[in-house]
Design a protein around this motif. Structure first.
Motif, mmCIF file in Angstrom:
data_model
loop_
_atom_site.group_PDB
_atom_site.id
_atom_site.type_symbol
_atom_site.label_atom_id
_atom_site.label_comp_id
_atom_site.label_asym_id
_atom_site.label_seq_id
_atom_site.Cartn_x
_atom_site.Cartn_y
_atom_site.Cartn_z
ATOM 1 N N ALA A 119 0.841 -1.197 0.000
ATOM 2 C CA ALA A 119 0.000 0.000 0.000
ATOM 3 C C ALA A 119 0.872 1.242 0.000
ATOM 4 O O ALA A 119 1.458 1.601 1.019
ATOM 5 N N SER A 120 0.985 1.878 -1.148
ATOM 6 C CA SER A 120 1.597 3.192 -1.224
ATOM 7 C C SER A 120 0.454 4.210 -1.100
ATOM 8 O O SER A 120 -0.545 3.929 -0.442
ATOM 9 N N SER A 121 0.569 5.352 -1.742
ATOM 10 C CA SER A 121 -0.467 6.375 -1.584
ATOM 11 C C SER A 121 -0.259 7.495 -2.605
ATOM 12 O O SER A 121 0.851 7.686 -3.133
ATOM 13 N N VAL A 122 -1.314 8.239 -2.847
ATOM 14 C CA VAL A 122 -1.185 9.475 -3.613
ATOM 15 C C VAL A 122 -0.184 10.394 -2.932
ATOM 16 O O VAL A 122 0.470 11.225 -3.579
ATOM 17 N N ALA A 123 -0.040 10.225 -1.604
ATOM 18 C CA ALA A 123 0.873 11.080 -0.838
ATOM 19 C C ALA A 123 2.323 10.872 -1.223
ATOM 20 O O ALA A 123 3.177 11.708 -0.903
ATOM 21 N N ALA A 124 2.655 9.759 -1.871
ATOM 22 C CA ALA A 124 4.039 9.517 -2.271
ATOM 23 C C ALA A 124 4.475 10.435 -3.411
ATOM 24 O O ALA A 124 5.676 10.642 -3.614
ATOM 25 N N TYR A 125 3.528 10.994 -4.142
ATOM 26 C CA TYR A 125 3.882 11.781 -5.317
ATOM 27 C C TYR A 125 4.517 13.125 -4.947
ATOM 28 O O TYR A 125 4.221 13.716 -3.898
ATOM 29 N N SER A 126 5.363 13.581 -5.840
ATOM 30 C CA SER A 126 6.016 14.881 -5.673
ATOM 31 C C SER A 126 5.007 16.008 -5.905
ATOM 32 O O SER A 126 3.940 15.788 -6.516
ATOM 33 N N PRO A 127 5.322 17.204 -5.433
ATOM 34 C CA PRO A 127 4.399 18.330 -5.624
ATOM 35 C C PRO A 127 4.119 18.600 -7.097
ATOM 36 O O PRO A 127 4.986 18.424 -7.950
ATOM 37 N N THR A 140 7.930 10.261 -7.331
ATOM 38 C CA THR A 140 7.447 9.935 -5.990
ATOM 39 C C THR A 140 8.477 10.356 -4.949
ATOM 40 O O THR A 140 9.071 9.537 -4.259
ATOM 41 N N GLU A 141 8.657 11.670 -4.824
ATOM 42 C CA GLU A 141 9.590 12.207 -3.829
ATOM 43 C C GLU A 141 8.863 12.800 -2.628
ATOM 44 O O GLU A 141 9.505 13.269 -1.691
ATOM 45 N N GLY A 142 7.549 12.795 -2.653
ATOM 46 C CA GLY A 142 6.782 13.218 -1.500
ATOM 47 C C GLY A 142 6.723 14.721 -1.286
ATOM 48 O O GLY A 142 7.327 15.510 -2.013
ATOM 49 N N VAL A 150 6.392 12.062 3.502
ATOM 50 C CA VAL A 150 7.818 11.745 3.559
ATOM 51 C C VAL A 150 8.026 10.248 3.746
ATOM 52 O O VAL A 150 8.875 9.625 3.078
ATOM 53 N N ASP A 151 7.243 9.640 4.637
ATOM 54 C CA ASP A 151 7.397 8.207 4.883
ATOM 55 C C ASP A 151 6.890 7.371 3.714
ATOM 56 O O ASP A 151 7.440 6.306 3.414
ATOM 57 N N ILE A 293 -2.502 19.544 5.389
ATOM 58 C CA ILE A 293 -2.928 20.665 4.543
ATOM 59 C C ILE A 293 -1.930 20.863 3.407
ATOM 60 O O ILE A 293 -2.311 21.046 2.234
ATOM 61 N N ASP A 294 -0.638 20.813 3.726
ATOM 62 C CA ASP A 294 0.391 20.959 2.695
ATOM 63 C C ASP A 294 0.237 19.892 1.618
ATOM 64 O O ASP A 294 0.386 20.175 0.422
ATOM 65 N N MET A 295 -0.040 18.678 2.049
ATOM 66 C CA MET A 295 -0.181 17.580 1.101
ATOM 67 C C MET A 295 -1.403 17.790 0.207
ATOM 68 O O MET A 295 -1.339 17.599 -1.016
ATOM 69 N N ALA A 296 -2.517 18.200 0.818
ATOM 70 C CA ALA A 296 -3.747 18.406 0.039
ATOM 71 C C ALA A 296 -3.580 19.478 -1.025
ATOM 72 O O ALA A 296 -4.197 19.408 -2.096
#
Length: 571
Positions: A119-127, A140-142, A150-151, A293-296
């Motif tokens: 299970a990875s996530s959309v959160a793994a993607y770079s900005p 996928t630099e987060g 980051v994790d 919030i930063d991630m969203a």
């Protein structure tokens, strides 16, 4: 095929079990989690179970040994275990989330497993400054200001290294959007909003204007049933690579306002929203930190076409419908039959071990020991008693009312104490015992509240409030430490909780002996009496662990030996 699911009791794990059970190709399922679910409830029934810590409070070699043994004969490992809270315990989160993934992967290859799904996530993607729709090739630099992101990015690097070292192992990365379902409502509230946010008020009043951070262009989500199906399809098709999993629709600010509020929203400066979340998190008013919030505001929108083409996967729920389901369940306090998915409110709780309905007409011949007592007021024969007017004249009502209120007061203090232990000792090997005792005590308190209500008695809330204050004041003792936990604390807390658990035995005995006159089923209380000793045995294990370490300088108490998280290594 035989499938092992690591982290099988949470939001995604429960859904994956449901989906795997529907696949003819899957012959057996092994569920792995630190804390066991109610194994008589769906979807956990019929699975084999192992309690294994992948990294929180276990040495690497011990984790590898246990996982390697569990994975023998397994064709596919689905790794879902992930620790979201506590936000501020970065060493603990990294041990579980990043190192834990490495442990699972290494144990899988050493056990001869040929397929690893993680299970990875959309959160793994770079900005993505444009927040455009991107496929799985996006970097996928987060997001560096989000610990979760980051994790997730670090986990991707673990999988990169693993794939390079073991090219003969099929590695699948599932990158889902936000996962919503009704049984996860209370879990999501605890992890992100916290207990102080009055979500249930949305049932009576919706915000006239929904405040949103400027720059939020959209939110993607997926229903848990759809994410479970994606994992199951990846398992049976042995499909490798990365897959974005999300519903087809993107929730715009207007969609969010229509679903959550009254159709109106206002954009606030992102810095202001971030500061408000950060401040609320620091004061424990909100569970999530500002990194969310930063991630969203930074992650791209995902293109799910590869999953459709290569897996044959198609979402059956829209993101809007998934969010509506989640909010409705949050308002009610719904949950599931595992500790992570535990419901918020009494009306959606069950007592493991008993399924019979308790109330008027209940028979002493009602079986016990393999069923659950439903605490839901709308269940068939959902009342636990006949009301005060139906109680036998042989019972002195004011005395039994006072007695039950006193036991509820004790249960309130006990619940507060065990929940604090559950939070404070998550980085110890005995956390599963503490957490599962906490879950039972929460459910038993809910049962006692329901009985008092259905007998027509008053709960005397001022007594429970006093117990709550007393327990919180009692936390001020420092055990000779000011800024860190004393190793002695776990010893003392285990002793106090063990005494409290034995003390409640008398309450169940009184209710058992007077059940007929109160219109209650005595089998309920016979089973609860037996479970007291199960809880005592669990707390004995906690005490044995704590007393063997608390008074020594050569071993840690709160984390694996040599970890930076243990107070003995702090200056």
């Amino acid at each position: 095929m035989r499938v092992a699911v690591v982290g099988a009791t949470g939001n995604a794990g429960t859904s994956v079990l449901r989906a795997l059970k529907k696949k003819d190709e899957v012959d057996s399922i092994l569920g792995i989690a630190r804390r066991m679910p109610d194994m008589d409830a769906e979807p956990y029934v019929g699975c084999e179970w192992e309690s294994i810590d992948v990294g929180a409070a276990i040495h690497e070699e011990d984790a590898l040994d246990r996982l390697r043994e569990a994975f023998q004969g397994v064709d596919t490992v689905i790794h879902l275990a992930w620790l979201i809270q506590p936000n501020d315990e970065r060493d603990l989160l990294r041990r579980v989330n990043v190192h834990g993934t490495a442990h699972v992967a290494q144990a899988a290859v050493e056990a001869g497993v040929k397929h690893l799904i993680v299970a990875s996530s959309v959160a793994a993607y770079s900005p993505d400054s444009e927040q455009a729709v991107r496929d799985e090739e996006w970097p996928t630099e987060g997001i560096q200001t989000s610990h979760y992101s980051v994790d997730k990015a670090a986990q991707e690097r673990v999988l990169d290294d693993f794939s390079a070292a073991y090219p003969n192992i099929t590695v699948t990365r599932i990158r889902p959007a936000l996962i919503f379902q009704a049984p996860a409502a209370s879990e999501i509230q605890r992890y992100f909003l916290g207990t102080h946010v009055p979500v249930q008020a949305l049932d009576k009043m919706t915000p006239p204007v929904l405040p949103l951070p400027k720059g939020l262009s959209g939110v993607q989500a997926v229903h848990a049933d759809d994410i479970g199906e994606a994992y199951a399809l990846a398992a049976v098709k042995r499909a490798g690579g990365a897959f974005n999993i999300c519903a087809d629709d993107i929730l715009t600010p207007q969609d969010l306002a229509d679903i959550v509020g009254q159709g109106r929203y206002v954009h606030l400066p992102a810095g202001l929203v971030r500061a408000a979340i950060a401040g609320s998190h620091k004061t424990n008013m909100v569970a999530m930190d500002a990194g969310w919030i930063d991630m969203a505001l930074s992650v791209p929108m995902m293109d799910n076409s590869r999953a459709k083409t290569e897996l044959g996967w198609h979402p059956t729920h829209s993101a809007a419908d998934a969010l509506r389901e989640l909010i409705a369940a949050m308002i009610k306090g719904e949950g599931g039959d595992s500790v992570p998915l535990r419901p918020r409110d009494r009306d959606y709780s069950t007592v493991p071990g008993m399924r019979t309905t308790v109330g008027e007409g209940a028979s002493e011949e009602t079986p016990s020991g393999d069923e659950d007592v439903s605490l839901r007021g709308d269940a068939p024969q959902g009342e636990f008693g006949r009301g005060a007017s139906g109680i036998s004249d042989r019972v002195t009502k004011d005395l039994i009312e006072l007695y039950l209120s006193d036991h509820l007061t004790g249960a309130t203090a006990g619940t507060e104490r065990i929940e604090r232990m559950e939070k404070d000792f998550v980085d110890t090997p005995v956390y599963p015992q503490i957490s599962q005792v906490a879950d039972k005590i929460r459910r038993e308190r809910a049962l006692l509240q329901q009985i008092i209500h259905d007998l027509g008695f008053k709960q005397k809330p001022y007594r429970q409030a006093a117990a709550w204050v007393g327990e919180h004041v009692g936390r001020l003792k420092l055990n000779n430490r000011v800024l860190s936990r004393s190793p002695m604390t776990l010893v003392l807390e285990a002793e106090l909780m063990r005494s409290a658990v034995v003390g409640k035995l008398g309450g169940w005995q009184v209710l058992h002996d007077n059940a007929e006159d109160l219109g209650l089923d005595p089998n309920i209380f016979a089973s609860l009496e037996e479970d007291v000793w199960e809880q005592v045995r669990a707390l004995d294990e906690v005490h044995e662990y704590a007393r063997g370490r608390a008074f020594r300088d050569d071993v840690p108490t709160f984390s694996p030996e040599g970890s930076e998280g243990d107070e003995r290594h702090e200056e």
